[in-house]
Design a protein around this motif. Sequence first.
Motif: not given
Ligand SMILES: [Zn+2]
Length: 84
Positions: A36, A65, A39, A41, A62
Motif C-alpha cells: 500500500c 487507504c 500504510c 501493508v 489497501c
Molecule cells: Zn493502506
Amino acid sequence: MSGLSIMCDQSATDTITTYVFDPRSLTHAQAMGDACAVCHVKWPRPRHPLGELPDGPEVYGCDECAGFVAAHTAQGRAHALAAH
Ligand SMILES: [Zn+2]
C-alpha cells in the motif's frame, strides 16, 4: 517512514484528479504495487489505484487507504494524506 508527499497532477486532461506520487517517497514495494502506497501493508495485496508515478505505472492502496484517499479526492485536497 512517516511522510508521504503527493503532487497534484495539474496536467490531467479529464476531470478526475490524478495523484502523481513522488517515487522518491515510496519504497520499492510501494512503487511496484506490492505494498500500500500509504500504510505499507502488503497483505491483503493492495488493489485500489491511488494514483500513478510520473512515468505512468499505477500506485495501489489497501481498502482502508483507498477509502481515505477517495474521500479527500472528492474534496479536492491532497495534503491530508500526510496525516499518518
Ligand atoms: Zn493502506
